[in-house]
Structures are given as structure tokens and as C-alpha cells.
Design a protein around this motif. Structure first.
Motif, mmCIF file in Angstrom:
data_model
loop_
_atom_site.group_PDB
_atom_site.id
_atom_site.type_symbol
_atom_site.label_atom_id
_atom_site.label_comp_id
_atom_site.label_asym_id
_atom_site.label_seq_id
_atom_site.Cartn_x
_atom_site.Cartn_y
_atom_site.Cartn_z
ATOM 1 N N ASP A 285 0.835 -1.204 0.000
ATOM 2 C CA ASP A 285 0.000 0.000 0.000
ATOM 3 C C ASP A 285 0.872 1.257 0.000
ATOM 4 O OD1 ASP A 285 0.911 -0.284 2.589
ATOM 5 O OD2 ASP A 285 -0.905 0.482 3.511
ATOM 6 N N VAL A 286 0.282 2.332 -0.490
ATOM 7 C CA VAL A 286 0.973 3.624 -0.554
ATOM 8 C C VAL A 286 0.118 4.640 0.182
ATOM 9 C CG1 VAL A 286 1.781 5.470 -2.089
ATOM 10 C CG2 VAL A 286 2.011 3.061 -2.785
ATOM 11 N N ARG A 287 0.732 5.364 1.106
ATOM 12 C CA ARG A 287 0.003 6.383 1.861
ATOM 13 C C ARG A 287 0.670 7.739 1.722
ATOM 14 N NH1 ARG A 287 -3.339 4.737 6.195
ATOM 15 N NH2 ARG A 287 -3.648 2.513 5.851
ATOM 16 N N LEU A 288 -0.122 8.737 1.433
ATOM 17 C CA LEU A 288 0.349 10.109 1.510
ATOM 18 C C LEU A 288 -0.305 10.716 2.743
ATOM 19 C CD1 LEU A 288 0.088 11.490 -2.150
ATOM 20 C CD2 LEU A 288 1.781 9.966 -1.174
ATOM 21 N N GLU B 48 -4.545 1.120 -1.729
ATOM 22 C CA GLU B 48 -4.434 -0.191 -1.087
ATOM 23 C C GLU B 48 -3.440 -1.092 -1.832
ATOM 24 O OE1 GLU B 48 -5.757 -0.648 1.705
ATOM 25 O OE2 GLU B 48 -7.374 0.838 1.781
ATOM 26 N N ALA B 49 -2.882 -2.047 -1.111
ATOM 27 C CA ALA B 49 -1.976 -3.018 -1.731
ATOM 28 C C ALA B 49 -2.728 -3.809 -2.796
ATOM 29 C CB ALA B 49 -1.423 -3.958 -0.664
ATOM 30 N N GLY B 50 -2.128 -3.939 -3.970
ATOM 31 C CA GLY B 50 -2.738 -4.721 -5.041
ATOM 32 C C GLY B 50 -3.874 -4.028 -5.756
ATOM 33 N N ILE C 11 2.891 14.258 -8.029
ATOM 34 C CA ILE C 11 2.583 13.251 -7.002
ATOM 35 C C ILE C 11 3.371 11.968 -7.269
ATOM 36 C CG2 ILE C 11 0.779 11.677 -6.174
ATOM 37 C CD1 ILE C 11 -1.072 13.888 -5.901
ATOM 38 N N LEU C 12 3.410 11.565 -8.525
ATOM 39 C CA LEU C 12 4.122 10.329 -8.869
ATOM 40 C C LEU C 12 5.622 10.448 -8.573
ATOM 41 C CD1 LEU C 12 2.510 8.020 -9.949
ATOM 42 C CD2 LEU C 12 3.546 8.367 -12.171
ATOM 43 N N ARG C 13 6.195 11.618 -8.868
ATOM 44 C CA ARG C 13 7.613 11.850 -8.590
ATOM 45 C C ARG C 13 7.896 11.745 -7.106
ATOM 46 N NH1 ARG C 13 8.201 17.167 -11.777
ATOM 47 N NH2 ARG C 13 8.511 16.477 -13.917
ATOM 48 N N THR C 14 6.927 12.147 -6.305
ATOM 49 C CA THR C 14 7.116 12.093 -4.857
ATOM 50 C C THR C 14 7.041 10.662 -4.346
ATOM 51 O OG1 THR C 14 6.120 14.259 -4.763
ATOM 52 C CG2 THR C 14 6.293 13.104 -2.701
ATOM 53 N N VAL D 164 5.468 10.209 2.827
ATOM 54 C CA VAL D 164 5.029 9.127 1.945
ATOM 55 C C VAL D 164 5.411 7.820 2.615
ATOM 56 C CG1 VAL D 164 5.354 8.030 -0.304
ATOM 57 C CG2 VAL D 164 5.369 10.529 -0.128
ATOM 58 N N LEU D 165 4.444 6.904 2.746
ATOM 59 C CA LEU D 165 4.753 5.583 3.299
ATOM 60 C C LEU D 165 4.421 4.525 2.255
ATOM 61 C CD1 LEU D 165 3.177 7.320 5.830
ATOM 62 C CD2 LEU D 165 4.270 5.451 7.036
ATOM 63 N N ILE D 166 5.316 3.569 2.098
ATOM 64 C CA ILE D 166 5.040 2.435 1.210
ATOM 65 C C ILE D 166 5.158 1.163 2.041
ATOM 66 C CG2 ILE D 166 5.694 1.196 -0.891
ATOM 67 C CD1 ILE D 166 6.797 3.793 -2.019
#
Ligand SMILES: Nc1ncnc2c1ncn2[C@@H]1O[C@H](COP(=O)(O)OP(=O)(O)OP(=O)(O)O)[C@@H](O)[C@H]1O
Ligand SMILES: [Mg+2]
Length: 371
Positions: free
Chosen positions: A10-13, A35-37, A53-56, A68-70
Motif C-alpha cells: 500500500d501507498v500512503r500520503l 491499497e496493496a494490489g 505526485i508520482l515523482r514524490t 510518503v509511506l510504502i
């Protein structure tokens, strides 16, 4: 490594805002969870901040504020190469003198994978993108769509947890683009990798995504499934950017439970009031063309038919009210078309319209084409 299943994360901003060194804030404080997947799209017009956003997320730009959390891990200070992400750009660059399979396996050599294992892994990935018999060709011997699939295979070779795709289909012609939509979706499902897909094309976002974020002017205005955004838009921009819509500006004069009454140039109209607007609020009533009908379902106009376009199974009618409001009505083609140059009564049911706070509207394709 015969298994194509990879592990999406998952990716969280959290409160992420991004101001470029010249002082321009491209992304306003944003909270977002992918969410993951998940196949998640960010949809918005040119310049709204999608690539920023994508660059971040990929680590090429640090957020000015927030984090940013992955997979739950704070990415602060972790460079692009150390992140569990891979990026595919609009204008992909394959190595022209390397056969296709070596292009796919490129990232594996740096990771110390031997030649035989690289070849085998490349073959598996080429099969995944339906290019199993093209590995020995050069990129120049492939079509645009095939090259794009090689780029996807190459990005997946390093087994990213998150694949970031920045308008990867925009260089392809329409037919190929539509074909690749289904392929991308298929690849995402097979691998389980989290996809964050950027596009300004609502058709792409609606057909491929589990969920969509609608973005305008550095702000994510709504996150939801395509269905939710289409049938229950939460901002004037989201209502007008996703799908066609009739927009009637005015101000709220009364409310009743979940409904509101709005005074417009074409008279008083009733619709849903999801934002609990109060009397006096400047607002816009939105109703989709396919919700418009002939007759009087509650809200009614008398209008002149200006245009009638028959597109096979569908008919589009363009009406103009005496106050200059244009209204579009879509119908399935039943074989009996409404006569031209004739006044008609058309309208919509209150439940099929939504009243939202006044705000900027998306520019329609027709307006952009007229520029
Ligand atoms: N390095 C930079 N310095 C200053 N401003 C920038 C920089 N890069 C982008 N911008 C500005 O930030 C805003 C968002 O840019 P971004 O590239 O994120 O938009 P986008 O949504 O990806 O647009 P497009 O669909 O055209 O690719 C734009 O107004 C752009 O001019
Ligand atoms: Mg961009």
C-alpha cells in the motif's frame, strides 16, 4: 522465479504538499491511501499535479510537507533506486541495439542475476505481456503497442511492489490504446502489484481502475470507484470532468431533508443535496444527459430542439431553453426520433440530479477543440 505473483504494497500520503523551488505549490496538502494490489488511477487535466505526485512516490521529489509511506515504511531519505517502486513514462526509452529479452532483463544484471536466469525470467515476463516469441527481435522491429508492453515487462522484472505509470498509453493510437487498457488490467491482476496510473483520459480511468482520484489544481477533489464518481460526484469539477453533464447554476432557496430547491435562470429546480447546502448558497445543479427524458418527471423545461445526432444505438438531442440554457438529452434509439424544429417538454426527476457548491467546471472536449 517461475511464479508471476508479486507482492503489492500500500501507498500512503499523509499531509503531503509539494512546492517547487520557484515557490509554486503544485500539490496542496493531500491525504491519500492506495491499497496493496489496487489498480488506482489519478485523473485530472494537464498541469493539475499528477506527475508531481508520482515523482514524490518514486522518490525523485521530496515532499515539502508531510510524508510518503510504502508498505507502512516512511520513505523519507530513501532514494528512487532504493524504493520498491518502478516507473513507466509516457515516452518510454528502450535500448535500440539490445534484443527485446535483454531490454526486459536489464535491471537484473545490476542485481547480480546470471545470464541464464535472466534469459529465463525475461521469457516469463514476455509471455505475461503476450510477447513470448518476440524476445530475439530488436525494439525497432516491434509495433508501438508491443514496445510499450516490453517496457511494462522490463519494469516488472525487478519485482516492484508498486508500479507507477505516467500516461503510458498516450503515444499510441486510439485502437491500440483501447486494446492495451485490457492488457494492463490483466497484467495487474496476474501479478498483484499495486498500480498507480496517471491519465487525463476519463475513459482509461473508468475502464481500468478499482478506484480513481479526481484531481484539479493541486487538489484531489474526490476518491472513489468510477461508478461512485459518475453517479455521486462531490464537486463541480468532478461532476463536469467525468462524463457529460448538464450544468444549471443558481442559488439554493429551500431545503427539505436530503433534497434542495435551487433558483436558476430556467426556473426553480429540485435535486439531491449531498453537501447540505443552506438557502442562499451559490450552487450548480448537475444532471446527466441520460437522466433527461421527454415529458414532465418533476423538473420540467420547455425548449427548442437545436440538434439531433443519431449514433447507431444512441440518439443525442441538444435543446435550448428560452433563457439560453443548453440541455443535452441521451436516449437509446427506439426507432422513433423526436421531430426537429419543434418545441418540446423535457425534464428530469429530482433524485437523478445533484446540487453542489459553485466551483470551476472542467472544460469540455468541444471547448478545448475550439481553442
Ligand atoms: N520543476 C518544476 N518547477 C516549477 N513548477 C513545476 C515544475 N514541474 C512542474 N511544475 C508545475 O507544477 C504543476 C503540475 O505539474 P505536473 O507535471 O505535476 O502536472 P500534470 O498533472 O502531470 O500535467 P500533464 O497532464 O500535462 O502531464 C504545473 O503547473 C507545472 O507547470
Ligand atoms: Mg504529467
Amino acid at each position: 522465479m517461475t511464479d508471476l505473483a508479486m507482492r503489492g504494497r500500500d501507498v500512503r500520503l499523509e499531509g503531503v504538499s509539494i512546492t517547487y523551488p520557484n515557490g509554486f505549490t503544485a500539490v496542496q496538502p493531500t491525504d491519500l491511501v492506495v491499497e496493496a494490489g489496487e489498480f488506482f488511477s489519478i485523473l485530472g487535466p494537464s498541469g493539475c499535479g499528477k506527475t508531481t505526485i508520482l515523482r514524490t512516490v518514486s522518490g525523485f521529489v521530496e515532499p515539502t510537507d508531510g510524508r510518503v509511506l510504502i508498505g507502512g515504511e516512511d520513505m523519507k531519505g530513501i532514494g528512487p533506486n532504493a524504493r520498491p517502486t518502478a516507473l513507466i513514462f509516457q515516452n518510454l526509452a528502450l535500448f535500440p541495439l539490445m534484443p527485446v529479452w535483454e531490454n526486459v532483463a536489464f535491471g537484473l544484471e545490476a542485481r547480480g542475476v546470471g545470464k541464464k536466469a535472466r534469459r529465463q525470467r525475461a521469457q516469463e515476463l514476455l509471455e505475461l505481456v503476450a510477447l513470448g516469441d518476440q524476445g530475439d527481435k530488436l525494439p525497432s522491429e516491434l509495433s508501438g503497442g508491443q514496445r510499450q508492453r516490453v517496457a511494462i515487462a522490463r519494469a516488472l522484472a525487478v519485482e516492484p511492489a508498486v508500479l507507477l505509470l505516467d500516461e503510458p498509453l498516450s503515444a499510441l493510437d486510439l485502437k491500440l490504446r483501447q486494446h492495451m487498457r485490457a492488457e494492463l488490467r490483466e497484467i495487474q491482476k496476474k501479478t498483484g502489484v499495486t498500480f498507480i496510473y496517471i491519465t487525463h483520459d476519463q475513459g482509461e480511468a473508468l475502464t481500468m481502475s478499482d478506484r480513481i482520484a479526481v484531481m484539479n489544481n493541486g487538489v484531489i477533489e474526490q476518491v472513489g470507484t468510477g461508478d461512485e464518481i459518475y453517479s455521486a460526484p462531490e464537486s463541480a469539477f468532478a461532476a463536469s470532468f467525468v462524463g457529460e453533464v448538464n450544468a444549471l447554476p443558481g442559488h439554493v432557496v429551500a431545503t427539505d431533508g436530503a433534497m434542495a430547491r435551487i433558483e436558476t435562470a430556467s426556473g426553480q429546480l429540485v435535486g439531491r443535496n449531498p453537501k447540505s447546502l443552506e438557502p442562499g448558497a451559490q450552487a450548480i445543479l448537475f444532471v446527466r444527459p441520460e437522466q433527461m427524458v421527454f415529458g414532465d418527471p418533476g423538473n420540467v423545461f420547455t425548449a427548442d430542439l437545436k440538434r439531433r445526432d443519431l449514433e447507431g444505438a444512441f440518439v443525442t438531442y441538444e435543446f435550448l431553453t428560452p433563457t439560453g440554457q443548453s440541455l443535452t438529452l441521451h436516449q437509446t434509439n427506439t426507432g422513433t426520433l423526436a421531430p426537429m424544429a419543434q418545441e418540446a417538454r423535457i425534464g428530469f426527476a429530482a433524485q437523478s440530479a445533484v446540487i453542489l457548491p459553485e466551483g470551476p467546471l472542467a472544460r469540455t472536449g468541444r471547448e478545448l477543440a475550439a481553442q
